[in-house]
Motif scaffolding. Structure first.
Motif, mmCIF file in Angstrom:
data_model
loop_
_atom_site.group_PDB
_atom_site.id
_atom_site.type_symbol
_atom_site.label_atom_id
_atom_site.label_comp_id
_atom_site.label_asym_id
_atom_site.label_seq_id
_atom_site.Cartn_x
_atom_site.Cartn_y
_atom_site.Cartn_z
ATOM 1 N N TYR A 35 29.502 30.124 27.933
ATOM 2 C CA TYR A 35 30.830 30.899 28.596
ATOM 3 C C TYR A 35 31.238 29.979 29.561
ATOM 4 C CZ TYR A 35 34.338 33.963 30.395
ATOM 5 O OH TYR A 35 35.478 34.580 30.869
ATOM 6 N N CYS A 36 30.511 29.587 30.471
ATOM 7 C CA CYS A 36 31.007 28.659 31.706
ATOM 8 C C CYS A 36 31.258 27.298 30.990
ATOM 9 C CB CYS A 36 29.745 28.606 32.500
ATOM 10 S SG CYS A 36 29.302 29.887 33.364
ATOM 11 N N HIS A 37 30.607 27.068 29.767
ATOM 12 C CA HIS A 37 31.061 25.412 29.353
ATOM 13 C C HIS A 37 32.470 25.617 28.620
ATOM 14 C CE1 HIS A 37 29.625 22.074 26.657
ATOM 15 N NE2 HIS A 37 30.152 21.706 27.774
ATOM 16 N N ARG A 38 32.878 27.021 28.329
ATOM 17 C CA ARG A 38 34.488 27.160 27.784
ATOM 18 C C ARG A 38 35.412 26.656 28.956
ATOM 19 N NH1 ARG A 38 33.266 27.107 22.654
ATOM 20 N NH2 ARG A 38 32.192 29.038 22.052
ATOM 21 N N TYR A 39 35.005 26.407 30.269
ATOM 22 C CA TYR A 39 35.986 26.359 31.262
ATOM 23 C C TYR A 39 35.480 24.745 31.826
ATOM 24 C CZ TYR A 39 36.999 31.229 31.719
ATOM 25 O OH TYR A 39 37.352 32.513 31.319
ATOM 26 N N VAL A 40 34.252 24.439 31.734
ATOM 27 C CA VAL A 40 34.224 22.988 32.176
ATOM 28 C C VAL A 40 33.463 22.121 30.962
ATOM 29 C CG1 VAL A 40 33.890 23.709 34.652
ATOM 30 C CG2 VAL A 40 32.022 23.425 33.278
ATOM 31 N N LYS A 41 33.884 20.730 30.939
ATOM 32 C CA LYS A 41 33.436 20.070 29.874
ATOM 33 C C LYS A 41 31.832 19.620 29.781
ATOM 34 C CE LYS A 41 34.820 15.876 27.318
ATOM 35 N NZ LYS A 41 35.347 14.732 27.396
ATOM 36 N N ASP A 42 31.802 19.332 31.272
ATOM 37 C CA ASP A 42 30.270 18.908 31.609
ATOM 38 C C ASP A 42 29.296 20.074 31.398
ATOM 39 O OD1 ASP A 42 28.388 16.831 32.684
ATOM 40 O OD2 ASP A 42 28.085 18.365 34.221
ATOM 41 N N ALA A 43 28.138 19.803 30.381
ATOM 42 C CA ALA A 43 27.152 20.586 30.053
ATOM 43 C C ALA A 43 26.249 21.194 31.429
ATOM 44 C CB ALA A 43 26.359 20.253 28.998
ATOM 45 N N ALA A 44 25.969 20.039 32.134
ATOM 46 C CA ALA A 44 25.386 20.360 33.215
ATOM 47 C C ALA A 44 25.958 21.091 34.249
ATOM 48 C CB ALA A 44 24.761 18.812 33.958
ATOM 49 N N ARG A 45 27.088 20.675 34.416
ATOM 50 C CA ARG A 45 27.921 21.723 35.518
ATOM 51 C C ARG A 45 28.056 23.039 34.881
ATOM 52 N NH1 ARG A 45 28.649 23.273 39.769
ATOM 53 N NH2 ARG A 45 30.551 24.038 40.746
ATOM 54 N N ALA A 46 28.257 23.243 33.462
ATOM 55 C CA ALA A 46 28.084 24.643 33.165
ATOM 56 C C ALA A 46 27.050 25.416 33.197
ATOM 57 C CB ALA A 46 28.486 24.509 31.535
ATOM 58 N N GLU A 47 25.958 24.643 33.070
ATOM 59 C CA GLU A 47 24.712 25.193 33.397
ATOM 60 C C GLU A 47 24.477 26.034 34.850
ATOM 61 O OE1 GLU A 47 21.410 24.132 31.217
ATOM 62 O OE2 GLU A 47 20.145 23.957 32.921
ATOM 63 N N GLU A 48 25.027 24.831 35.726
ATOM 64 C CA GLU A 48 24.941 25.067 37.245
ATOM 65 C C GLU A 48 25.844 26.411 37.593
ATOM 66 O OE1 GLU A 48 25.690 22.714 41.369
ATOM 67 O OE2 GLU A 48 25.917 21.806 39.509
ATOM 68 N N LEU A 49 27.001 26.351 36.853
ATOM 69 C CA LEU A 49 27.891 27.681 36.885
ATOM 70 C C LEU A 49 27.106 28.995 36.519
ATOM 71 C CD1 LEU A 49 31.296 26.025 35.854
ATOM 72 C CD2 LEU A 49 30.678 26.702 38.233
ATOM 73 N N ALA A 50 26.420 28.801 35.311
ATOM 74 C CA ALA A 50 25.730 29.811 34.941
ATOM 75 C C ALA A 50 24.869 30.262 35.715
ATOM 76 C CB ALA A 50 25.261 29.801 33.640
ATOM 77 N N GLN A 51 24.182 29.574 36.363
ATOM 78 C CA GLN A 51 23.048 29.986 37.560
ATOM 79 C C GLN A 51 23.859 30.589 38.671
ATOM 80 O OE1 GLN A 51 20.661 26.476 38.180
ATOM 81 N NE2 GLN A 51 19.788 26.488 36.237
ATOM 82 N N ASP A 52 24.866 29.909 39.253
ATOM 83 C CA ASP A 52 25.559 30.383 40.253
ATOM 84 C C ASP A 52 26.089 32.087 39.896
ATOM 85 O OD1 ASP A 52 25.873 28.134 41.442
ATOM 86 O OD2 ASP A 52 27.730 27.592 40.740
ATOM 87 N N VAL A 53 26.369 32.348 38.545
ATOM 88 C CA VAL A 53 26.807 33.686 38.339
ATOM 89 C C VAL A 53 25.667 34.664 38.449
ATOM 90 C CG1 VAL A 53 27.395 35.037 36.378
ATOM 91 C CG2 VAL A 53 28.592 32.825 36.576
ATOM 92 N N PHE A 54 24.337 34.108 37.988
ATOM 93 C CA PHE A 54 23.280 34.988 38.247
ATOM 94 C C PHE A 54 22.771 35.034 39.531
ATOM 95 C CE2 PHE A 54 22.438 33.592 33.368
ATOM 96 C CZ PHE A 54 22.496 34.826 33.259
ATOM 97 N N LEU A 55 22.907 34.124 40.306
ATOM 98 C CA LEU A 55 22.838 34.454 41.822
ATOM 99 C C LEU A 55 23.865 35.201 42.442
ATOM 100 C CD1 LEU A 55 22.084 30.673 42.834
ATOM 101 C CD2 LEU A 55 20.615 32.469 42.602
ATOM 102 N N LYS A 56 24.894 35.389 41.948
ATOM 103 C CA LYS A 56 25.928 36.493 42.485
ATOM 104 C C LYS A 56 25.503 37.616 41.926
ATOM 105 C CE LYS A 56 30.104 33.256 42.801
ATOM 106 N NZ LYS A 56 30.772 33.664 44.117
ATOM 107 N N VAL A 57 25.174 37.826 40.707
ATOM 108 C CA VAL A 57 24.538 38.917 40.264
ATOM 109 C C VAL A 57 23.374 39.640 41.297
ATOM 110 C CG1 VAL A 57 23.542 40.259 38.383
ATOM 111 C CG2 VAL A 57 25.481 38.686 37.852
ATOM 112 N N HIS A 58 22.537 38.721 41.270
ATOM 113 C CA HIS A 58 21.446 38.875 42.091
ATOM 114 C C HIS A 58 21.796 39.333 43.484
ATOM 115 C CE1 HIS A 58 18.070 38.123 44.909
ATOM 116 N NE2 HIS A 58 17.065 38.143 43.749
ATOM 117 N N ALA A 59 22.908 38.608 44.165
ATOM 118 C CA ALA A 59 23.243 39.103 45.606
ATOM 119 C C ALA A 59 23.835 40.453 45.645
ATOM 120 C CB ALA A 59 23.811 37.940 46.250
ATOM 121 N N SER A 60 24.693 40.603 44.727
ATOM 122 C CA SER A 60 25.505 41.818 44.792
ATOM 123 C C SER A 60 25.159 43.025 44.008
ATOM 124 C CB SER A 60 27.092 41.512 44.385
ATOM 125 O OG SER A 60 27.040 40.683 43.129
ATOM 126 N N ALA A 61 23.801 42.764 43.435
ATOM 127 C CA ALA A 61 23.111 43.872 42.455
ATOM 128 C C ALA A 61 23.326 45.290 43.096
ATOM 129 C CB ALA A 61 21.728 43.460 42.154
#
Lengths: 196, 171
Positions: A35-61
């Motif tokens: 999903y994140c890769h749909r927004y950014v072209k760079d695969a590594a950046r997409a992966e980093e964004l996906a990790q950010d998402v899980f960190l946000k989920v963790h922080a606001s669980a």
């Protein structure tokens, strides 16, 4: 919410069960990276964004309640994060000048195995054309289109993820689909680019 | 002539209620323009099937995420993530009464700040917004971490409140 297979895991995590969170992110890692890769072209950046998402989920669980379907909530967090990332990148690009051309196919990806080189090239062109037209859409249309057409969410799920009504989602998806259809028409200039 | 418009896309997506779907199909049967539009949209959507598959997580995705989670947890008092969050909220809840006066004062500040930034929207809606912001006071860390503040004005208000909020280790 008994129909939500993730609710028990989130409740367990809220109770301190760290393994429950691991199960959740393992379940959704692939979907979130894609999903994140749909927004950014760079695969590594997409992966980093996906990790950010899980960190946000963790922080606001602690704020999640079973009245919200976890998957919908996850996509809401991801959508907000990705759109924020786009705004940040656009702001940076305005300051720095254009750094990257979104229009060209990812040649590294094309070099991998699988479909024929011709199919890969066509798929790359199609993806590049889609990226261009998605980038031209208003944020809400873009998010609704990606969630519907590429992630397979229902109108109701998208309404939950975008915190809007089903009627609004219907309108967003229609307008985005009409625009994308025009851009992906085989005779459209976007798809003619790069063909000889 | 009234054409299908948004209903055409919803029809393709199977998202119309049965009665409306029957009406739309009846319209399509007699409308060349809508049939042509449906075929054009359907062809475009079919083309999306030729897109490359979505990106896969790299083999080290979980390792990196675990490392970032460990960093995050190290910043939380109380250890385990969920327990840490619960602990934080629990401590805030326990502090609620001891903080009643300062929170009330902060609430007034929040009300004033919100009134200032939203002075065109006075009335009941603002009172509800202030009440909502007071809830945020109890969970500022979470709010900031979640990054889901609606706009720059709210970010500014919460940032100002954060400076005022009593915190462990802060004089």
């Amino acid at each position: 919410m008994s129909q939500d297979p993730d609710a028990a895991l989130m409740l367990a995590f809220q109770g301190g069960d760290r393994a429950a969170f691991r199960t959740l992110y393992q379940r959704y890692a692939r979907a979130m990276v894609g999903y994140c890769h749909r927004y950014v072209k760079d695969a590594a950046r997409a992966e980093e964004l996906a990790q950010d998402v899980f960190l946000k989920v963790h922080a606001s669980a602690a704020r999640w309640t079973p009245s919200a379907r976890f998957k919908t909530w996850l996509y809401r967090v991801a959508t907000n994060h990705c759109l924020n990332e786009l705004r940040r990148a656009e702001h940076q690009a305005r300051q720095d000048g254009p750094l990257d051309e979104e229009g060209s196919p990812d040649l590294d990806a094309l070099a991998s195995g699988g479909p024929s080189p011709h199919q890969e090239l066509e798929a790359g062109r199609l993806e590049a054309a889609l990226r261009r037209v998605l980038a031209s859409l208003p944020e809400s249309q873009r998010a609704a289109f990606v969630l519907c057409r590429l992630e397979g969410l229902s109108y109701e799920e998208i309404a939950g993820a975008l915190e809007t009504s089903v009627a609004a989602v219907k309108s967003l998806i229609h307008r985005a689909t009409v625009t994308v259809a025009a851009a992906l028409d085989p005779a459209a200039p976007d798809l003619q680019e790069g063909r000889t | 002539v009234s054409h299908l418009g948004e209903d055409l896309t919803a029809l393709l997506d199977g998202a119309l209620p049965p009665a409306r779907r029957a009406e739309a199909e009846a319209h399509l049967a007699g409308c060349d323009a809508c049939r042509a539009e449906r075929d054009r949209l359907a062809a475009a959507l079919a083309r999306l099937g030729a897109l490359p598959p979505p990106a896969e997580p790299s083999p080290w995705f979980a390792t990196r995420l675990e490392a970032r989670l460990a960093e995050l947890e190290a910043t939380l008092p109380g250890g385990a993530p969920a327990a840490g969050r619960t602990g934080l909220l629990g401590r805030l809840s326990a502090w609620r009464w001891r903080l009643a006066l300062p929170v009330a004062a902060l609430g007034a500040a929040a009300g004033l700040a919100l009134f200032t930034v939203r002075h065109q929207r006075a009335g009941r809606a603002d009172e509800l917004a202030v009440a909502a912001q007071l809830e945020l006071l109890e969970d500022l860390e979470t709010v900031r971490a979640a990054g889901d503040l609606a706009d720059a004005d709210e970010v500014a208000v919460v940032a100002a409140l954060d400076e005022l909020l009593p915190r462990e280790g802060r004089p």
